[in-house]
Every structure is written in C-alpha cells, then in structure tokens.
Write a protein that holds these residues in place. Structure first.
Motif, PDB file in Angstrom:
ATOM      1  N   VAL A  29      95.231  87.893 -34.897  1.00 23.17           N
ATOM      2  CA  VAL A  29      93.791  87.928 -34.659  1.00 23.17           C
ATOM      3  C   VAL A  29      93.494  86.933 -33.539  1.00 23.17           C
ATOM      4  O   VAL A  29      93.821  85.753 -33.659  1.00 23.17           O
ATOM      5  N   HIS A  30      92.907  87.430 -32.435  1.00 25.57           N
ATOM      6  CA  HIS A  30      92.587  86.601 -31.266  1.00 25.57           C
ATOM      7  C   HIS A  30      91.079  86.496 -31.100  1.00 25.57           C
ATOM      8  O   HIS A  30      90.362  87.467 -31.350  1.00 25.57           O
ATOM      9  N   ASN A  31      90.618  85.328 -30.613  1.00 29.65           N
ATOM     10  CA  ASN A  31      89.218  85.252 -30.207  1.00 29.65           C
ATOM     11  C   ASN A  31      89.126  85.496 -28.702  1.00 29.65           C
ATOM     12  O   ASN A  31      90.129  85.833 -28.060  1.00 29.65           O
ATOM     13  N   ASP A  32      87.934  85.320 -28.123  1.00 19.85           N
ATOM     14  CA  ASP A  32      87.705  85.634 -26.709  1.00 19.85           C
ATOM     15  C   ASP A  32      88.630  84.910 -25.740  1.00 19.85           C
ATOM     16  O   ASP A  32      89.016  85.460 -24.723  1.00 19.85           O
ATOM     17  N   ASP A  33      88.960  83.676 -26.054  1.00 15.12           N
ATOM     18  CA  ASP A  33      89.793  82.918 -25.117  1.00 15.12           C
ATOM     19  C   ASP A  33      91.289  83.058 -25.396  1.00 15.12           C
ATOM     20  O   ASP A  33      92.115  82.382 -24.793  1.00 15.12           O
ATOM     21  N   GLY A  34      91.662  83.958 -26.314  1.00 13.78           N
ATOM     22  CA  GLY A  34      93.067  84.226 -26.593  1.00 13.78           C
ATOM     23  C   GLY A  34      93.679  83.366 -27.684  1.00 13.78           C
ATOM     24  O   GLY A  34      94.851  83.524 -28.012  1.00 13.78           O
ATOM     25  N   THR A  35      92.889  82.448 -28.245  1.00 11.68           N
ATOM     26  CA  THR A  35      93.391  81.602 -29.320  1.00 11.68           C
ATOM     27  C   THR A  35      93.642  82.440 -30.565  1.00 11.68           C
ATOM     28  O   THR A  35      92.808  83.267 -30.954  1.00 11.68           O
ATOM     29  N   LEU A  72      88.799  92.259 -43.553  1.00  9.35           N
ATOM     30  CA  LEU A  72      87.943  91.680 -44.592  1.00  9.35           C
ATOM     31  C   LEU A  72      87.443  90.304 -44.161  1.00  9.35           C
ATOM     32  O   LEU A  72      86.311  89.923 -44.470  1.00  9.35           O
ATOM     33  N   GLN A  73      88.279  89.553 -43.453  1.00  8.83           N
ATOM     34  CA  GLN A  73      87.901  88.226 -42.963  1.00  8.83           C
ATOM     35  C   GLN A  73      87.095  88.296 -41.668  1.00  8.83           C
ATOM     36  O   GLN A  73      86.258  87.437 -41.412  1.00  8.83           O
ATOM     37  N   PHE A  74      87.400  89.290 -40.842  1.00 13.85           N
ATOM     38  CA  PHE A  74      86.779  89.429 -39.524  1.00 13.85           C
ATOM     39  C   PHE A  74      86.247  90.863 -39.386  1.00 13.85           C
ATOM     40  O   PHE A  74      86.803  91.675 -38.639  1.00 13.85           O
ATOM     41  N   PRO A  75      85.178  91.192 -40.113  1.00 16.52           N
ATOM     42  CA  PRO A  75      84.736  92.591 -40.199  1.00 16.52           C
ATOM     43  C   PRO A  75      84.250  93.207 -38.882  1.00 16.52           C
ATOM     44  O   PRO A  75      84.248  94.425 -38.752  1.00 16.52           O
ATOM     45  N   ARG A  76      83.889  92.402 -37.912  1.00 21.96           N
ATOM     46  CA  ARG A  76      83.402  92.955 -36.635  1.00 21.96           C
ATOM     47  C   ARG A  76      84.488  92.998 -35.561  1.00 21.96           C
ATOM     48  O   ARG A  76      84.221  93.302 -34.407  1.00 21.96           O
ATOM     49  N   MET A 119      84.135  88.235 -28.695  1.00 26.25           N
ATOM     50  CA  MET A 119      84.715  89.338 -29.421  1.00 26.25           C
ATOM     51  C   MET A 119      86.031  88.889 -30.058  1.00 26.25           C
ATOM     52  O   MET A 119      86.805  88.159 -29.452  1.00 26.25           O
ATOM     53  N   ILE A 120      86.252  89.336 -31.240  1.00 24.87           N
ATOM     54  CA  ILE A 120      87.514  89.078 -31.937  1.00 24.87           C
ATOM     55  C   ILE A 120      88.311  90.373 -31.944  1.00 24.87           C
ATOM     56  O   ILE A 120      87.757  91.446 -32.163  1.00 24.87           O
ATOM     57  N   GLU A 121      89.610  90.258 -31.693  1.00 25.05           N
ATOM     58  CA  GLU A 121      90.480  91.431 -31.663  1.00 25.05           C
ATOM     59  C   GLU A 121      91.694  91.197 -32.556  1.00 25.05           C
ATOM     60  O   GLU A 121      92.286  90.128 -32.546  1.00 25.05           O
ATOM     61  N   ILE A 122      92.030  92.223 -33.310  1.00 24.23           N
ATOM     62  CA  ILE A 122      93.237  92.227 -34.138  1.00 24.23           C
ATOM     63  C   ILE A 122      94.245  93.134 -33.446  1.00 24.23           C
ATOM     64  O   ILE A 122      93.923  94.277 -33.126  1.00 24.23           O
ATOM     65  N   VAL A 123      95.446  92.614 -33.216  1.00 28.50           N
ATOM     66  CA  VAL A 123      96.449  93.372 -32.454  1.00 28.50           C
ATOM     67  C   VAL A 123      97.737  93.474 -33.265  1.00 28.50           C
ATOM     68  O   VAL A 123      98.217  92.479 -33.809  1.00 28.50           O
ATOM     69  N   ILE A 124      98.289  94.688 -33.310  1.00 31.38           N
ATOM     70  CA  ILE A 124      99.626  94.896 -33.866  1.00 31.38           C
ATOM     71  C   ILE A 124     100.608  94.879 -32.702  1.00 31.38           C
ATOM     72  O   ILE A 124     100.471  95.661 -31.759  1.00 31.38           O
ATOM     73  N   TYR A 125     101.580  93.970 -32.774  1.00 28.76           N
ATOM     74  CA  TYR A 125     102.601  93.864 -31.747  1.00 28.76           C
ATOM     75  C   TYR A 125     103.930  94.381 -32.294  1.00 28.76           C
ATOM     76  O   TYR A 125     104.479  93.797 -33.229  1.00 28.76           O
ATOM     77  N   PRO A 126     104.473  95.474 -31.727  1.00 23.49           N
ATOM     78  CA  PRO A 126     105.818  95.912 -32.111  1.00 23.49           C
ATOM     79  C   PRO A 126     106.837  94.966 -31.479  1.00 23.49           C
ATOM     80  O   PRO A 126     106.757  94.669 -30.282  1.00 23.49           O
ATOM     81  N   MET A 127     107.761  94.483 -32.268  1.00 27.38           N
ATOM     82  CA  MET A 127     108.698  93.457 -31.807  1.00 27.38           C
ATOM     83  C   MET A 127     110.145  93.939 -31.892  1.00 27.38           C
ATOM     84  O   MET A 127     110.503  94.725 -32.760  1.00 27.38           O
ATOM     85  N   ALA A 160      98.365  97.483 -43.282  1.00 29.21           N
ATOM     86  CA  ALA A 160      97.811  96.794 -44.454  1.00 29.21           C
ATOM     87  C   ALA A 160      97.354  95.383 -44.064  1.00 29.21           C
ATOM     88  O   ALA A 160      96.304  94.917 -44.536  1.00 29.21           O
ATOM     89  N   ALA A 161      98.105  94.705 -43.187  1.00 27.98           N
ATOM     90  CA  ALA A 161      97.699  93.374 -42.725  1.00 27.98           C
ATOM     91  C   ALA A 161      96.405  93.462 -41.916  1.00 27.98           C
ATOM     92  O   ALA A 161      95.517  92.619 -42.055  1.00 27.98           O
ATOM     93  N   VAL A 162      96.283  94.488 -41.080  1.00 30.23           N
ATOM     94  CA  VAL A 162      95.046  94.701 -40.321  1.00 30.23           C
ATOM     95  C   VAL A 162      93.880  94.862 -41.291  1.00 30.23           C
ATOM     96  O   VAL A 162      92.818  94.244 -41.118  1.00 30.23           O
TER      97      VAL A 162
END
Length: 74
Positions: free
Chosen positions: A33-39, A62-66, A1-9, A55-57
């Motif tokens: 954008v992280h893959n399963d192993d956190g990379t 578009l690159q990682f639609p799933r 699974m690929i996950e897109i995360v917004i981190y407030p800094m 907007a970045a998400v």
C-alpha cells in the motif's frame, strides 16, 4: 491518493527477489500500500499464490477503503 499494488516476484540466486516480467511465471507475490509520495503504508511479502495476494488486497481495502488497486497485470 492511496494505491494498493500486487507485485509478481521472481527469486534471484542471491536469495533476494526481483520484479517478475512476462513470459516468466512469478515465484511469489508482494502486496504494498503506497501513499502519494511512494511511502509504503502497509505491505505483505512472499505470498505463494495470486489468490492469496487478492485476499491481502481485500484485507488492505478494509483499512484503506478509498484506495485504488493495481492487480499487477503490467
């Protein structure tokens, strides 16, 4: 699974940044954008507003639609 995360800094006195925890308001947002192993597959840093992070998400989807999205509302 690929996950897109917004981190407030939050900026730190040494010029770095750390994850911002409520009730403080973030200084910027990172989107990663992280893959399963956190990379990290893609990222953008220091976005000044939440709207720019959204907007970045949208661009990354578009690159990682799933990918699943974590909007940073921890």
């Amino acid at each position: 699974m690929i996950e897109i995360v917004i981190y407030p800094m939050k900026n730190t006195p040494d010029g770095g940044a750390t994850l911002c925890e409520p009730p403080e308001d973030p200084d910027s947002y990172d989107v990663v954008v992280h893959n399963d192993d956190g990379t990290a597959l893609a990222e953008t840093e220091d976005l000044p507003t939440y709207d720019e992070a959204i907007a970045a998400v949208d661009r990354f989807l578009l690159q990682f639609p799933r990918a699943e999205v974590n909007y940073g509302d921890f």
